[in-house]
Design a protein around this motif. Structure first.
Motif, short mmCIF file in Angstrom:
data_model
loop_
_atom_site.label_atom_id
_atom_site.label_comp_id
_atom_site.label_asym_id
_atom_site.label_seq_id
_atom_site.Cartn_x
_atom_site.Cartn_y
_atom_site.Cartn_z
N GLN A 13 28.88 127.33 -27.68
CA GLN A 13 27.20 127.41 -26.46
C GLN A 13 27.04 128.99 -27.03
O GLN A 13 27.81 129.81 -27.10
CB GLN A 13 28.05 127.57 -25.57
N ASP A 14 26.08 129.20 -26.92
CA ASP A 14 25.42 130.30 -27.03
C ASP A 14 25.92 131.15 -25.77
O ASP A 14 25.49 130.97 -25.15
CB ASP A 14 23.70 130.39 -27.51
N ILE A 15 26.23 133.28 -26.07
CA ILE A 15 26.27 133.33 -24.25
C ILE A 15 24.98 134.59 -24.21
O ILE A 15 24.82 134.78 -23.47
CB ILE A 15 26.73 134.03 -24.56
N GLY A 16 24.12 134.60 -25.74
CA GLY A 16 23.03 135.14 -25.46
C GLY A 16 23.47 136.11 -26.24
O GLY A 16 23.99 136.09 -27.58
N SER A 17 22.16 137.20 -26.60
CA SER A 17 22.17 138.41 -27.60
C SER A 17 21.90 139.34 -26.94
O SER A 17 20.90 139.38 -26.19
CB SER A 17 21.60 138.26 -28.66
N THR A 18 21.90 140.41 -27.69
CA THR A 18 20.91 142.09 -27.30
C THR A 18 21.13 142.92 -28.26
O THR A 18 21.61 143.40 -28.82
CB THR A 18 22.15 142.83 -26.01
N THR A 19 20.31 144.38 -27.78
CA THR A 19 20.03 144.84 -28.92
C THR A 19 20.37 146.31 -28.07
O THR A 19 19.88 146.55 -27.48
CB THR A 19 19.15 145.45 -29.19
N LEU A 20 21.09 147.27 -28.67
CA LEU A 20 21.47 148.60 -28.23
C LEU A 20 21.45 149.68 -29.07
O LEU A 20 21.60 149.08 -29.95
CB LEU A 20 23.29 148.63 -28.11
N HIS A 21 20.91 150.54 -27.81
CA HIS A 21 20.82 151.57 -29.13
C HIS A 21 21.69 152.93 -28.86
O HIS A 21 21.82 153.54 -28.35
CB HIS A 21 18.83 152.00 -29.02
N VAL A 22 22.00 153.41 -29.81
CA VAL A 22 22.84 154.56 -30.39
C VAL A 22 22.55 155.36 -30.99
O VAL A 22 21.42 155.91 -31.67
CB VAL A 22 24.36 154.15 -30.58
N ASN A 23 22.61 156.42 -29.75
CA ASN A 23 21.86 158.09 -30.68
C ASN A 23 22.67 158.82 -30.70
O ASN A 23 23.77 158.89 -30.25
CB ASN A 23 20.73 158.48 -29.82
N ARG A 24 23.11 160.31 -31.26
CA ARG A 24 23.64 161.71 -31.15
C ARG A 24 24.20 162.09 -29.51
O ARG A 24 25.19 162.48 -29.20
CB ARG A 24 23.32 162.42 -32.50
N ALA A 25 23.31 161.37 -29.20
CA ALA A 25 23.95 162.26 -27.25
C ALA A 25 24.63 160.93 -27.16
O ALA A 25 25.76 161.89 -26.31
CB ALA A 25 22.27 162.34 -26.56
N ASP A 26 25.26 159.95 -27.32
CA ASP A 26 25.58 158.93 -26.28
C ASP A 26 27.41 159.16 -27.37
O ASP A 26 27.73 159.86 -26.86
CB ASP A 26 25.39 157.36 -27.14
N LEU A 27 26.85 159.62 -28.53
CA LEU A 27 28.71 160.31 -29.58
C LEU A 27 28.53 161.36 -28.88
O LEU A 27 30.52 161.77 -28.68
CB LEU A 27 28.05 160.20 -30.67
N ILE A 28 28.28 162.62 -28.66
CA ILE A 28 28.59 163.28 -27.74
C ILE A 28 29.27 163.56 -26.25
O ILE A 28 30.16 163.52 -26.14
CB ILE A 28 27.70 164.77 -27.74
N ARG A 29 28.56 162.38 -25.72
CA ARG A 29 28.96 161.87 -24.31
C ARG A 29 30.48 161.75 -24.60
O ARG A 29 31.08 161.79 -24.11
CB ARG A 29 28.03 161.40 -23.03
N TYR A 30 29.83 159.84 -25.66
CA TYR A 30 31.79 159.80 -25.78
C TYR A 30 32.87 160.61 -26.38
O TYR A 30 33.89 160.42 -26.21
CB TYR A 30 31.53 158.76 -26.77
N ALA A 31 32.26 161.19 -27.22
CA ALA A 31 33.62 162.73 -27.90
C ALA A 31 34.08 163.47 -26.04
O ALA A 31 35.15 163.77 -26.11
CB ALA A 31 32.88 163.08 -28.34
N GLY A 32 33.43 163.58 -25.18
CA GLY A 32 33.51 164.24 -24.20
C GLY A 32 34.22 163.19 -23.07
O GLY A 32 35.43 164.15 -22.65
N ALA A 33 33.65 162.69 -23.29
CA ALA A 33 35.19 161.50 -22.38
C ALA A 33 36.42 160.89 -23.15
O ALA A 33 37.37 160.50 -22.14
CB ALA A 33 34.18 160.19 -22.02
N SER A 34 36.40 160.23 -24.36
CA SER A 34 37.50 160.14 -24.98
C SER A 34 38.72 161.21 -25.58
O SER A 34 39.56 160.68 -25.86
CB SER A 34 37.12 159.28 -26.21
N GLY A 35 38.10 162.50 -25.88
CA GLY A 35 38.59 163.63 -26.40
C GLY A 35 38.70 163.67 -27.76
O GLY A 35 39.25 164.68 -28.28
N ASP A 36 37.87 163.03 -28.53
CA ASP A 36 37.75 162.56 -29.74
C ASP A 36 36.50 163.47 -30.73
O ASP A 36 35.51 162.96 -30.68
CB ASP A 36 37.49 161.14 -30.32
N PHE A 37 36.94 164.80 -30.54
CA PHE A 37 35.66 165.47 -31.29
C PHE A 37 35.61 165.18 -32.31
O PHE A 37 35.85 166.70 -33.01
CB PHE A 37 36.29 167.50 -31.15
N ASN A 38 36.20 165.05 -33.44
CA ASN A 38 36.13 164.98 -34.76
C ASN A 38 34.87 164.98 -34.82
O ASN A 38 33.86 164.23 -34.96
CB ASN A 38 36.25 163.31 -35.43
#
Length: 148
Positions: A13-38
């Motif tokens: 059974q299909d539960i659906g689908s979605t398209t998410l958009h990832v931009n560099r600002a998302d990565l910067i925010r994630y780096a701050g939240a996770s502490g992964d500044f590689n």
């Protein structure tokens, strides 16, 4: 949202689908939240010098973004009792080329899901996710176990 009735679920059974958009600002925010500044996650020059095609999304960011489809389907993030995947390809996040990074649409991450298995005794459903960026699967064996 109406709760899902476990008795009505079927394998495949299909539960659906979605398209998410990832931009560099998302990565910067994630780096701050996770502490992964590689720098592979924010510095184009560094990323290409170490052999990557460009700045790439954090693997755990990609994994977390993909499972939101299951969270939205169940209406309860706490119902996901296990989630695992294998990373196969990096998600390259292009430079927004002069626009405000927060306004850039970013790289499309296409996520779809289907029920891969049901356990009636445990009242669990395994949801198999397909996660694609730039026409290639970026996660394989992405599976979330949902408790009902």
């Amino acid at each position: 949202m109406t709760p899902i009735d476990f008795a009505t679920l079927e394998k495949g059974q299909d539960i659906g689908s979605t398209t998410l958009h990832v931009n560099r600002a998302d990565l910067i925010r994630y780096a701050g939240a996770s502490g992964d500044f590689n720098p592979i996650h924010w510095n184009e020059r560094f990323a290409t010098e170490v052999g990557l095609p460009g700045v790439i999304a954090h693997g755990m960011f990609t994994m977390g973004a993909a499972v939101t489809l299951v969270e939205d389907w169940t209406g309860d993030p706490g119902s996901i009792v296990d989630y695992q995947t294998r990373f196969t390809k990096p998600v390259v996040v292009e430079d927004p080329a002069g626009t405000n990074p927060s306004d850039a649409e970013g790289t499309a991450l296409e996520v779809s899901g289907a029920i891969g298995a049901l356990d009636e005794e445990a009242r669990t459903a395994r949801v198999d996710l397909t996660v694609v960026a730039d026409g290639q699967k970026v996660l394989v064996k992405a599976q979330a176990l949902v408790q009902f």
